[in-house]
Structure formats: structure tokens, C-alpha cells
Write an enzyme that holds these catalytic residues in place. Structure first.
Site, mmCIF file in Angstrom:
data_model
loop_
_atom_site.group_PDB
_atom_site.id
_atom_site.type_symbol
_atom_site.label_atom_id
_atom_site.label_comp_id
_atom_site.label_asym_id
_atom_site.label_seq_id
_atom_site.Cartn_x
_atom_site.Cartn_y
_atom_site.Cartn_z
ATOM 1 N N LYS A 35 12.542 -5.470 -3.393
ATOM 2 C CA LYS A 35 11.067 -5.512 -3.267
ATOM 3 C C LYS A 35 10.454 -4.745 -4.435
ATOM 4 O O LYS A 35 10.266 -3.530 -4.361
ATOM 5 C CB LYS A 35 10.650 -4.899 -1.925
ATOM 6 C CG LYS A 35 9.145 -4.828 -1.711
ATOM 7 C CD LYS A 35 8.788 -4.634 -0.246
ATOM 8 C CE LYS A 35 7.315 -4.373 -0.062
ATOM 9 N NZ LYS A 35 6.882 -4.490 1.330
ATOM 10 N N GLU A 71 13.203 -1.001 -2.270
ATOM 11 C CA GLU A 71 11.835 -1.041 -2.831
ATOM 12 C C GLU A 71 11.594 0.108 -3.816
ATOM 13 O O GLU A 71 11.202 1.205 -3.426
ATOM 14 C CB GLU A 71 10.789 -0.977 -1.703
ATOM 15 C CG GLU A 71 9.361 -1.061 -2.235
ATOM 16 C CD GLU A 71 8.280 -1.051 -1.157
ATOM 17 O OE1 GLU A 71 8.600 -0.901 0.032
ATOM 18 O OE2 GLU A 71 7.114 -1.195 -1.521
HETATM 19 P P1 13P Z 1 1.425 -3.444 -0.205
HETATM 20 O O1 13P Z 1 1.637 -4.936 -0.299
HETATM 21 O O2 13P Z 1 0.101 -3.084 0.417
HETATM 22 O O3 13P Z 1 1.722 -2.737 -1.482
HETATM 23 O O4 13P Z 1 2.468 -2.916 0.862
HETATM 24 C C1 13P Z 1 3.761 -3.358 0.810
HETATM 25 C C2 13P Z 1 4.664 -2.276 1.225
HETATM 26 O O5 13P Z 1 5.450 -2.448 2.125
HETATM 27 C C3 13P Z 1 4.604 -1.006 0.499
HETATM 28 O O6 13P Z 1 5.688 -0.222 0.845
#
Ligand code: 13P
Length: 341
Positions: free
Chosen positions: A220, A178
Site C-alpha cells: 500500500k 504500508e
Molecule cells: P487515506 O486514503 O485517507 O490516506 O487512508 C488510507 C489509510 O489506510 C492510511 O493508513
């Protein structure tokens, strides 16, 4: 590492019409959410709230492929003594675990952050595997502002993501990679596109250097949106086209699936954007959701910390899960929101 099994998990995480519930808020972050609904941030309240979602059986079975948990939750038991992980598994979803330990200031780079948590990670992962986790999450945070991001912030965070991903795969856990470019700030969409492209290019380069097979990860990313304070809103089509353009430029087709973060978009925006991208179609990867706020804001509001509101909160969660599931198939329509309201 058994890549074929890792790939099976990654494919299941992004299966058609299914996405991930990010319920891995740290104790500090969930406090902010509970403050907004005037609910005390106790261990019991955190458990009751999360148990309420995991027991929304229809949503979990039909729309949720996996749940990202925080360390406290993976060891927690429901009120009746059932481990929360077992409730998730019984609903047919995969348990996952956030393994980063948050961020610290990046030395010599004012205003920039580095995600920490690598030092003991190799020892922690087998314990999470034994507790049922089949995937993990590590979030890098890149901010856009005056003179930032720096190459150092992009490079160090991409490098940490790759080291994390390699350690996860060695422990037979699928890493969610991510690299989040924040949507706070005054930057426009073109700046978001340029920085996201830079961060994704660097991340895949580092994954390559770390010998991480892409069939065994889930990406992500953020979507390409203007900064919240830019004063230049974008249409759903503009966001969808820019995001697909960036992904095509940066993400190899070997990646099994992409599950977006919502990042502060409204519930309906996050759904509409995902839907529009899937309507473009003809892409080498599955595109789905891994939302925290965009799945939970509505049930949190409906629940408001009261046991009497559990059924209403479950209905709200079911609705958002279903809308995002349709968006993951490119089959969402705006009137479906009104009908439920
Ligand atoms: P949000 O969808 O609220 O951005 O959170 C997703 C997430 O896992 C952030 O690390």
C-alpha cells in the site's frame, strides 16, 4: 504458513475492478472527521456510520474486496445485533484489521516517527483471525522536510514493517505493507520520488531479510505527488508516469497486488490518478485502491450524523466506490462524475 492460501487472499484483495475500503480510523482520527460534520464521537455514532457503509450492499458486492477495521469495530455489533464482520462477509468482502498501535517520536531524530505495536502482536493476531480477519495493515509514516527523512527513520520503519509482515503470515493473515511518504510539506515531486524510492527499496530489502514471500503480501504505497505546500501542481499524467516509474524500479513482480492510499488527495484526483496508471497498463501487478478519505469524505458529508441522511450517504459511497472501481480497470471518465452530481 500456507503460502498458496495467503496468495489467494492477496489476489482476492486486488481482484479486477475491486479495491479496499480503509475504515480503520482510530478513535482520535474519526473524531477529526466527525468534528467536520458536527457529529459527536460516540461509540454508537461510530457504529451507525460504519454500519451504513457496510450495508451499502451493491457497492460492497461489486466494488469492495475488503474492509480494514479498527479494533473497536471488529468486535462491534450492528443495531440489530448482527456482528459488523458478518455484514461485511455477507456482502462478499473480506474483513481486515489495523494492527499497528500508531506512532511515537523516533528517539534522537527530531520530527521523525516510528510505528509501534510489535511487542504483543504474535498474541493478538490469532484472536483477530478467529474474529474473521484475513488480512492486516501496518502503516509506517515518513515525512519529508529540512534534513529529513534520516536513514534511521527509513531503516527502523522498514524493519518494523518486515517484522510485522512475517508475524502476520505466520498467523495466516495477509499483511498490507504500508510505507507512507506524506504529501504534507513544501517538497516537490522529485523529492517525493527520491524518498519514496528509498523507502520502497529499504522495505523490500527488509522483507527479504525477514523471509517474507512477496506472493503473500499487498503493498500500500503513496503516489508520487508534489507536497501540498510546494506551489507546483502536477498533471494527472505526470503523477501517473512518475508513480509507475517508481513502482517498476522498486517493486518485484512477485508482489500480488498494489492498493494505493489516498493520503489527502481530493476524491476526484485519487480516482483520476489511479485510472491514468491503469491506462498506462502492461504492469506486473494489479493496481487498485485502499482509500480512506477519498472513499469516505463524500458519504460523511452527506450523512452528517443524521439517520434521515443514510440513503443519501449510501448513494455517495456507492458513487465513489464505483468511480474507483472503474479507475482500477482504467475505464473511468471525468464526465461520469458530472453526471452523478
Ligand atoms: P487515506 O486514503 O485517507 O490516506 O487512508 C488510507 C489509510 O489506510 C492510511 O493508513
Amino acid at each position: 504458513m500456507n503460502l498458496s492460501d495467503l496468495n489467494k487472499v492477496a489476489v482476492a484483495m486486488t481482484a479486477p475492478g475491486k479495491g479496499i475500503l480503509a475504515a480503520d480510523e482510530s478513535t482520535g482520527t474519526i473524531k477529526k472527521r466527525f468534528d467536520a460534520i458536527m457529529t459527536e464521537n460516540t461509540e454508537d455514532n461510530r457504529r451507525d456510520y460504519r454500519e451504513m457503509m457496510f450495508r451499502t450492499t451493491e457497492a460492497m458486492k461489486n466494488h469492495i474486496s475488503g474492509v480494514i477495521l479498527y479494533d473497536e469495530t471488529i468486535w462491534q455489533k450492528a443495531k440489530d445485533g448482527t456482528p459488523l464482520v458478518d455484514i461485511i462477509k455477507a456482502a462478499g468482502a473480506l474483513p481486515g484489521i489495523k494492527v499497528d498501535e500508531g506512532t511515537k517520536p523516533l528517539p534522537n531524530q527530531p520530527g521523525e516517527l516510528i510505528t509501534i505495536g510489535l511487542d504483543r502482536l504474535a498474541d493478538r493476531l490469532p484472536k483477530y483471525y478467529d474474529a474473521g480477519a484475513r488480512f492486516a495493515k501496518w502503516r509506517a509514516v515518513i515525512d519529508i522536510g529540512k534534513g529529513i527523512p534520516s536513514h534511521n527513520a527509513i531503516h527502523s520503519n522498514a524493519h518494523a514493517l518486515a517484522r510485522y509482515a512475517a508475524l502476520c503470515q505466520a498467523a495466516q493473515i495477509v499483511p498490507i505493507v504500508e510505507p507512507e511518504v506524506l504529501m504534507d510539506g513544501e517538497h516537490d515531486m522529485a523529492q517525493c520520488e527520491a524518498v519514496t524510492t528509498w523507502m520502497l527499496k529499504e522495505t523490500f530489502q527488509e522483507l527479504y531479510y525477514a523471509n517474507v514471500p512477496l506472493e503473500g503480501i499487498v503493498l500500500k504505497p503513496n503516489m508520487i505527488v508534489p507536497g501540498k505546500k510546494s506551489g507546483k501542481p502536477a498533471s494527472v499524467e505526470q503523477v501517473a508516469e512518475a508513480t509507475v516509474r517508481v513502482l517498476k524500479n522498486c517493486v518485484p513482480g512477485a508482489v500480488s497486488g498494489i492498493a494505493f492510499l489516498s493520503g489527502g488527495q481530493s476524491d476526484e484526483e485519487a480516482t483520476a490518478h489511479l485510472d491514468a496508471m491503469n491506462k498506462i497498463g502492461n504492469l506486473p501487478w494489479a493496481l487498485t485502491f485502499s482509500y480512506g478519505r477519498a472513499l469516505q469524505a463524500a458519504p460523511q458529508k452527506a450523512w452528517a450524523g443524521k439517520a434521515d441522511n443514510v440513503a443519501a450517504a449510501q448513494r455517495a459511497f456507492m458513487h465513489r466506490a464505483k468511480m474507483n472501481s472503474l479507475a482500477a480497470l482504467g475505464q473511468w471518465k471525468a464526465d461520469l462524475e458530472k453526471k452523478a452530481a
